[in-house]
Motif scaffolding. Sequence first.
Motif, mmCIF file in Angstrom:
data_model
loop_
_atom_site.group_PDB
_atom_site.id
_atom_site.type_symbol
_atom_site.label_atom_id
_atom_site.label_comp_id
_atom_site.label_asym_id
_atom_site.label_seq_id
_atom_site.Cartn_x
_atom_site.Cartn_y
_atom_site.Cartn_z
ATOM 1 N N HIS A 65 0.839 -1.310 -0.099
ATOM 2 C CA HIS A 65 0.026 -0.083 -0.191
ATOM 3 C C HIS A 65 0.798 1.268 -0.050
ATOM 4 C CE1 HIS A 65 -4.058 1.708 1.534
ATOM 5 N NE2 HIS A 65 -3.319 2.742 1.216
ATOM 6 N N ALA A 74 0.424 5.730 9.848
ATOM 7 C CA ALA A 74 -1.056 5.948 10.131
ATOM 8 C C ALA A 74 -1.864 4.995 8.851
ATOM 9 C CB ALA A 74 -1.650 7.313 9.752
ATOM 10 N N VAL A 75 -1.250 4.961 7.727
ATOM 11 C CA VAL A 75 -1.761 3.808 6.990
ATOM 12 C C VAL A 75 -1.728 2.424 7.422
ATOM 13 C CG1 VAL A 75 -1.608 2.776 4.448
ATOM 14 C CG2 VAL A 75 -1.312 5.429 4.947
ATOM 15 N N GLY A 78 -4.325 1.886 10.106
ATOM 16 C CA GLY A 78 -5.722 1.374 9.506
ATOM 17 C C GLY A 78 -5.752 0.068 8.851
ATOM 18 N N ILE A 79 -4.575 -0.452 8.224
ATOM 19 C CA ILE A 79 -4.597 -1.915 7.727
ATOM 20 C C ILE A 79 -4.734 -2.744 8.966
ATOM 21 C CG2 ILE A 79 -3.324 -3.440 6.699
ATOM 22 C CD1 ILE A 79 -1.849 -0.950 5.100
ATOM 23 N N VAL A 82 -7.850 -3.345 10.865
ATOM 24 C CA VAL A 82 -8.885 -4.201 9.919
ATOM 25 C C VAL A 82 -8.386 -5.499 9.938
ATOM 26 C CG1 VAL A 82 -9.731 -4.327 7.727
ATOM 27 C CG2 VAL A 82 -9.550 -2.041 8.560
ATOM 28 N N ARG A 83 -7.080 -5.755 9.865
ATOM 29 C CA ARG A 83 -6.675 -6.932 9.849
ATOM 30 C C ARG A 83 -5.635 -7.413 10.548
ATOM 31 N NH1 ARG A 83 -8.855 -9.368 5.967
ATOM 32 N NH2 ARG A 83 -10.075 -8.165 4.435
ATOM 33 N N GLU A 104 3.202 10.905 13.103
ATOM 34 C CA GLU A 104 2.564 9.650 12.805
ATOM 35 C C GLU A 104 3.437 8.433 13.251
ATOM 36 O OE1 GLU A 104 2.697 12.135 10.679
ATOM 37 O OE2 GLU A 104 0.527 12.299 9.980
ATOM 38 N N TYR B 23 -15.484 0.496 11.205
ATOM 39 C CA TYR B 23 -14.413 1.297 11.465
ATOM 40 C C TYR B 23 -14.416 2.646 11.713
ATOM 41 C CZ TYR B 23 -12.736 -3.521 11.010
ATOM 42 O OH TYR B 23 -12.457 -4.646 10.996
ATOM 43 N N PHE B 25 -12.161 6.309 11.991
ATOM 44 C CA PHE B 25 -10.940 7.002 12.601
ATOM 45 C C PHE B 25 -11.115 8.511 12.484
ATOM 46 C CE2 PHE B 25 -9.653 2.884 10.651
ATOM 47 C CZ PHE B 25 -9.036 2.269 11.586
ATOM 48 N N LEU B 51 -11.046 4.686 16.751
ATOM 49 C CA LEU B 51 -9.892 5.217 17.028
ATOM 50 C C LEU B 51 -9.701 6.643 16.963
ATOM 51 C CD1 LEU B 51 -6.911 4.147 18.191
ATOM 52 C CD2 LEU B 51 -6.048 3.891 15.835
ATOM 53 N N GLU B 54 -3.766 11.068 16.378
ATOM 54 C CA GLU B 54 -3.412 12.136 16.743
ATOM 55 C C GLU B 54 -3.572 13.449 16.113
ATOM 56 O OE1 GLU B 54 -2.103 9.420 15.330
ATOM 57 O OE2 GLU B 54 -0.303 9.954 14.208
ATOM 58 N N SER B 55 -4.307 13.331 14.745
ATOM 59 C CA SER B 55 -4.421 14.455 13.935
ATOM 60 C C SER B 55 -5.617 14.037 12.911
ATOM 61 C CB SER B 55 -3.235 15.045 13.328
ATOM 62 O OG SER B 55 -2.781 14.136 12.188
ATOM 63 N N ILE B 57 -5.064 14.351 9.900
ATOM 64 C CA ILE B 57 -4.084 13.943 8.636
ATOM 65 C C ILE B 57 -4.033 12.483 8.907
ATOM 66 C CG2 ILE B 57 -1.967 14.008 7.628
ATOM 67 C CD1 ILE B 57 -1.828 17.023 8.514
ATOM 68 N N ALA B 58 -3.643 12.100 10.172
ATOM 69 C CA ALA B 58 -3.593 10.915 10.461
ATOM 70 C C ALA B 58 -4.684 9.927 10.497
ATOM 71 C CB ALA B 58 -3.014 10.537 11.892
ATOM 72 N N ASN B 61 -5.439 9.056 6.815
ATOM 73 C CA ASN B 61 -4.638 8.162 6.250
ATOM 74 C C ASN B 61 -4.819 6.881 6.952
ATOM 75 O OD1 ASN B 61 -2.494 9.132 4.421
ATOM 76 N ND2 ASN B 61 -2.832 10.902 5.646
ATOM 77 N N MET B 62 -5.555 6.565 8.255
ATOM 78 C CA MET B 62 -6.005 5.336 8.693
ATOM 79 C C MET B 62 -7.070 4.955 7.809
ATOM 80 S SD MET B 62 -5.773 6.401 12.824
ATOM 81 C CE MET B 62 -4.153 6.777 13.518
ATOM 82 N N TYR B 64 -7.589 5.544 4.957
ATOM 83 C CA TYR B 64 -6.773 5.314 3.430
ATOM 84 C C TYR B 64 -6.278 3.603 3.577
ATOM 85 C CZ TYR B 64 -3.415 5.586 -0.237
ATOM 86 O OH TYR B 64 -2.576 5.408 -1.237
ATOM 87 N N GLY B 65 -5.847 3.574 4.666
ATOM 88 C CA GLY B 65 -5.125 1.987 5.055
ATOM 89 C C GLY B 65 -6.199 1.097 5.231
ATOM 90 N N ALA B 66 -7.200 1.222 6.104
ATOM 91 C CA ALA B 66 -8.434 0.550 6.361
ATOM 92 C C ALA B 66 -9.299 -0.032 5.071
ATOM 93 C CB ALA B 66 -9.291 1.246 7.490
ATOM 94 N N ALA B 69 -7.298 -2.125 2.967
ATOM 95 C CA ALA B 69 -7.414 -3.565 3.377
ATOM 96 C C ALA B 69 -8.789 -3.983 3.462
ATOM 97 C CB ALA B 69 -7.133 -3.515 4.787
ATOM 98 N N ALA B 71 -11.974 -2.738 4.294
ATOM 99 C CA ALA B 71 -12.907 -2.475 5.223
ATOM 100 C C ALA B 71 -14.204 -1.369 4.696
ATOM 101 C CB ALA B 71 -12.401 -2.108 6.596
#
Lengths: 248, 353
Positions: A65, A74-75, A78-79, A82-83, A104, B23, B25, B51, B54-55, B57-58, B61-62, B64-66, B69, B71
Amino acid sequence: MTVVFKKTKGLTDVQTHYCPGCTHGIVHRLVAEALEELGVLDETIGVAPVGCSVLAYNYFNCDMHEAAHGRAPAVATGIKRVRPENFVFTYQGDGDLASIGTAEIVHAAHRGEKISTIFINNAIYGMTGGQMAPTTLVGQKATTAPYGRDEKHCGKPIRIAEMLATIDGAKFVERVTVTSPAHVRKAKKAIKECFQVQLEGKGFGIVEVLSTCPTNWGLTPIEALKWLEDNMIPYYPLGNFKRPEEVE
Amino acid sequence: MTKVLMRGNEAIGAAAIEAGCKYFFGYPITPQSELPEYMARELPKIGGIFLQAESEIAAINMVYGASGAGARVMTSSSSPGISLKQEGISYIAGAELPCLIVNIMRGGPGLGSIQPSQTDYFQATRGGGNGDYRVVVLAPSNIQELVDLVIEGFDIADQYRNPVMILGDGMIGQMMEPVEFKKPKPRDLPKKDWATTGTKGKRKPNIINSLYLEAEELEEHNKKLQAKYQAIKENEVKVESYNIENADVVIAAYGTTARIAKTAISQLEKEGYKVGLIRPITLWPYPYDEFEKINDKCKGILTVEMNTGQMVDDVKIAVKGKYPVHFYGRTGGMVPTPGEIVEKVKEIYGGEI
């Protein structure tokens, strides 16, 4: 015929774009070998940074990713949330992790995110052409510090491993380098141990790897290795700053 | 199903959970903090994750990751916080990932105020991050519609692999109304076979990315995005209109100001005026075609917003110079009253403006 060496499954067959003498290639291989040897490659989700290793997603043979500059932790959070059953790592340079992404990385460590971070510190911004990084040594020249880094003007270089080791949620913190076969072996061991901390659900782990940038340092690859040993290691001492008691 | 009385911000949380979102964030900011508070309370009960990042921005991006993955994931904020999220929104749009973003708008620019406003219309509908991207923007004007759009919003996001934004304001977030939770019209949602879930040794690695270093490749990617946006424009426009075939003056307004405009219209009708309403529910894609239905004798359009006239541009595009477009707006957290709108409509009637 006995096979004495074969390429790790953790890397793809893509040729990397790294400059000659850059140690990203070695570190990529160590990370990939660790993933393969720990048997987690098929469960791994890596997060690539912005900077020289921006194309890491093409080189690691696992789900990847891409993240915005500094946001990989942070990314990865998130991943991983979830996992939780997957292995999640970030691979970040010093501009990415020690400058734009300090919030971060500090907070991922602080939360004890069960992720692992490989942090490449080469004391300069490589991809953008040799500008000063937060890790640039005092007196070291960079395109945006043409007279050498002046600590009165912009402070001393930031020691990430030492800083993160003070955070409770960080369970494994070690600084290594890859300038010699012995150092490469130590680095590999640190990376595997760091990954193990995540696999055992203990918390956040980071391995800082002192790395070279012959291109932007204006040195040959051999000179760069020596410059690293003579100049970076005295300021950025190698060694383990933290490991969970259980794995000691 | 029985109706429950809910505050807007909490209704968003309940609707998201109803839609299968597990989820969240986010980062606290007034006037939307009841939403993260609701999620912090409710998500753990269903095995989900809240969750506090901390900002902003974070947080994005969480998301984005979730989302990468696989979700169903959301975040919420208010205007200055949404500004911080723009980097992540651009990446999510570029990587073609679904998520729900809630903006409960407050006054600006800068720190502005904590009062309701509609000052983020440009930012929401034109993008606020870098690049040629679009976010589907849904603008509810009551709590039931807010709930319906949150639930449908997740499906729209999944169908097109695109961020969807709920654009409300402090008024919608804080008011209470009875709501019921209804399933949306079923959609044919694609499988998330692109998600980063680990290859399990069964497939090639999946890569979530928005980097295309070759000019040709990035142009191709942008063409693909534009084709998707075209499909959204063709299929997803939502609009409510009232009496535009007979109206002498048509009010264009969305969200909170559309509610107020409706009160103004009933007052005007009692006095014998013929006033219509076009209420865009999707601000992007914008319901340009609806304005074609306005009768030829219409004296003018009155755009009403809680800003200094951001939607006026879209109304002008829609009416193609056929009718004069007027504007009435309040800012700073001031909410227009029905009386102010009545007066403005009468000015148009009387040819005073």
